[in-house]
Scaffold this motif. Structure first.
Motif, PDB file in Angstrom:
ATOM      1  N   ASP A   6     -12.331   7.602  16.030  1.00 14.10           N
ATOM      2  CA  ASP A   6     -12.617   7.409  17.453  1.00 14.10           C
ATOM      3  C   ASP A   6     -11.779   6.249  17.964  1.00 14.10           C
ATOM      4  OD1 ASP A   6     -14.061   7.215  20.017  1.00 14.10           O
ATOM      5  OD2 ASP A   6     -15.583   8.428  19.033  1.00 14.10           O
ATOM      6  N   THR A   7     -12.314   5.480  18.925  1.00 10.60           N
ATOM      7  CA  THR A   7     -11.548   4.424  19.582  1.00 10.60           C
ATOM      8  C   THR A   7     -11.576   3.094  18.853  1.00 10.60           C
ATOM      9  OG1 THR A   7     -13.442   3.814  20.976  1.00 10.60           O
ATOM     10  CG2 THR A   7     -11.892   5.449  21.861  1.00 10.60           C
ATOM     11  N   GLY A   8     -12.160   3.030  17.675  1.00 14.61           N
ATOM     12  CA  GLY A   8     -12.226   1.791  16.903  1.00 14.61           C
ATOM     13  C   GLY A   8     -13.659   1.359  16.693  1.00 14.61           C
ATOM     14  N   ILE A   9     -13.846   0.102  16.311  1.00 20.00           N
ATOM     15  CA  ILE A   9     -15.184  -0.432  16.026  1.00 20.00           C
ATOM     16  C   ILE A   9     -15.246  -1.886  16.483  1.00 20.00           C
ATOM     17  CG2 ILE A   9     -14.593  -1.165  13.684  1.00 20.00           C
ATOM     18  CD1 ILE A   9     -17.857   0.514  14.337  1.00 20.00           C
ATOM     19  N   ILE A  22     -14.309  -2.663   3.813  1.00 25.43           N
ATOM     20  CA  ILE A  22     -13.154  -3.555   3.786  1.00 25.43           C
ATOM     21  C   ILE A  22     -12.273  -3.137   2.614  1.00 25.43           C
ATOM     22  CG2 ILE A  22     -12.358  -5.926   3.476  1.00 25.43           C
ATOM     23  CD1 ILE A  22     -15.039  -6.838   4.658  1.00 25.43           C
ATOM     24  N   ASN A  23     -10.997  -2.982   2.875  1.00 25.48           N
ATOM     25  CA  ASN A  23     -10.028  -2.606   1.857  1.00 25.48           C
ATOM     26  C   ASN A  23      -9.636  -3.855   1.065  1.00 25.48           C
ATOM     27  OD1 ASN A  23      -7.927  -1.623   0.346  1.00 25.48           O
ATOM     28  ND2 ASN A  23      -6.642  -1.046   2.075  1.00 25.48           N
ATOM     29  N   LEU A  24     -10.383  -4.144   0.020  1.00 20.63           N
ATOM     30  CA  LEU A  24     -10.142  -5.348  -0.778  1.00 20.63           C
ATOM     31  C   LEU A  24      -8.801  -5.318  -1.497  1.00 20.63           C
ATOM     32  CD1 LEU A  24     -13.728  -5.845  -2.209  1.00 20.63           C
ATOM     33  CD2 LEU A  24     -12.667  -6.987  -0.242  1.00 20.63           C
ATOM     34  N   ASP A  25      -8.260  -4.120  -1.734  1.00 19.12           N
ATOM     35  CA  ASP A  25      -6.958  -4.007  -2.397  1.00 19.12           C
ATOM     36  C   ASP A  25      -5.818  -4.537  -1.535  1.00 19.12           C
ATOM     37  OD1 ASP A  25      -8.116  -2.872  -4.645  1.00 19.12           O
ATOM     38  OD2 ASP A  25      -7.804  -0.829  -3.938  1.00 19.12           O
ATOM     39  N   GLU A  26      -6.079  -4.723  -0.247  1.00 16.21           N
ATOM     40  CA  GLU A  26      -5.046  -5.217   0.657  1.00 16.21           C
ATOM     41  C   GLU A  26      -5.016  -6.741   0.675  1.00 16.21           C
ATOM     42  OE1 GLU A  26      -1.839  -4.685   2.325  1.00 16.21           O
ATOM     43  OE2 GLU A  26      -2.942  -2.824   2.408  1.00 16.21           O
ATOM     44  N   ARG A  44      -6.554  -4.090   5.941  1.00 12.89           N
ATOM     45  CA  ARG A  44      -7.796  -4.557   5.308  1.00 12.89           C
ATOM     46  C   ARG A  44      -9.028  -3.934   5.969  1.00 12.89           C
ATOM     47  NH1 ARG A  44      -9.583  -8.535   1.904  1.00 12.89           N
ATOM     48  NH2 ARG A  44     -11.490  -9.619   2.452  1.00 12.89           N
ATOM     49  N   TYR A  45      -8.979  -3.720   7.279  1.00 10.54           N
ATOM     50  CA  TYR A  45     -10.113  -3.157   8.012  1.00 10.54           C
ATOM     51  C   TYR A  45      -9.834  -1.756   8.538  1.00 10.54           C
ATOM     52  CZ  TYR A  45     -11.488  -7.986   7.743  1.00 10.54           C
ATOM     53  OH  TYR A  45     -11.800  -9.230   7.270  1.00 10.54           O
ATOM     54  N   GLY A  46      -8.860  -1.088   7.992  1.00  9.84           N
ATOM     55  CA  GLY A  46      -8.482   0.232   8.475  1.00  9.84           C
ATOM     56  C   GLY A  46      -7.182   0.158   9.243  1.00  9.84           C
ATOM     57  N   TYR A  47      -6.916   1.184  10.034  1.00  8.32           N
ATOM     58  CA  TYR A  47      -5.650   1.230  10.760  1.00  8.32           C
ATOM     59  C   TYR A  47      -5.858   1.868  12.126  1.00  8.32           C
ATOM     60  CZ  TYR A  47      -0.622   1.133  11.246  1.00  8.32           C
ATOM     61  OH  TYR A  47       0.639   0.841  11.670  1.00  8.32           O
ATOM     62  N   ASP A  48      -5.208   1.316  13.136  1.00 10.31           N
ATOM     63  CA  ASP A  48      -5.276   1.830  14.499  1.00 10.31           C
ATOM     64  C   ASP A  48      -4.035   2.696  14.736  1.00 10.31           C
ATOM     65  OD1 ASP A  48      -5.204   2.267  17.236  1.00 10.31           O
ATOM     66  OD2 ASP A  48      -5.926   0.262  17.730  1.00 10.31           O
ATOM     67  N   GLN A  57      -9.815  -2.540  16.306  1.00 10.15           N
ATOM     68  CA  GLN A  57     -10.844  -3.084  17.198  1.00 10.15           C
ATOM     69  C   GLN A  57     -11.076  -2.084  18.332  1.00 10.15           C
ATOM     70  OE1 GLN A  57     -12.713  -5.854  16.885  1.00 10.15           O
ATOM     71  NE2 GLN A  57     -13.755  -5.457  18.806  1.00 10.15           N
ATOM     72  N   ASP A  58     -12.324  -1.867  18.704  1.00 10.98           N
ATOM     73  CA  ASP A  58     -12.679  -0.882  19.729  1.00 10.98           C
ATOM     74  C   ASP A  58     -12.313  -1.390  21.123  1.00 10.98           C
ATOM     75  OD1 ASP A  58     -13.698   1.241  21.108  1.00 10.98           O
ATOM     76  OD2 ASP A  58     -15.725   1.051  20.338  1.00 10.98           O
ATOM     77  N   ASP A  59     -11.356  -0.747  21.744  1.00  8.78           N
ATOM     78  CA  ASP A  59     -10.905  -1.134  23.088  1.00  8.78           C
ATOM     79  C   ASP A  59     -11.691  -0.445  24.197  1.00  8.78           C
ATOM     80  OD1 ASP A  59      -8.872  -2.651  21.887  1.00  8.78           O
ATOM     81  OD2 ASP A  59      -7.508  -0.943  21.878  1.00  8.78           O
TER      82      ASP A  59
END
Length: 82
Positions: A6-9, A22-26, A44-48, A57-59
């Protein structure tokens, strides 16, 4: 685990406290390196994908609304329960 496309979080929303993957491998991110070798640096938190950056981040608040329906923390007296 679920995924919302969707539009983010809204990472700061208390209903998502401790519930966002959270992508700890990053690593800590921010260094421009793709430490987990998945093709996306600092994700680390996903990708937009809409804005081609590693901060989803949800805009528009729609993604946070949908994520809240699916996964908001229950019984905390805030917002809704997912």
């Amino acid at each position: 685990m679920i995924a919302i496309i969707d539009t983010g979080i809204d990472f700061a929303h208390p209903d998502f406290n401790g519930r966002i993957w959270i992508n700890l491998d990053e690593g800590e991110g921010g260094d421009g390196l793709d430490l987990d070798s998945n093709g996306y640096a600092d994700d680390r938190y996903g990708y937009d994908f809409a804005y081609d950056d590693p901060m989803p981040q949800d805009d528009h608040q729609h993604g946070s609304h949908v994520a809240g329906i699916a996964a908001a923390t229950g019984n905390n007296g805030i917002g809704i329960a997912g």
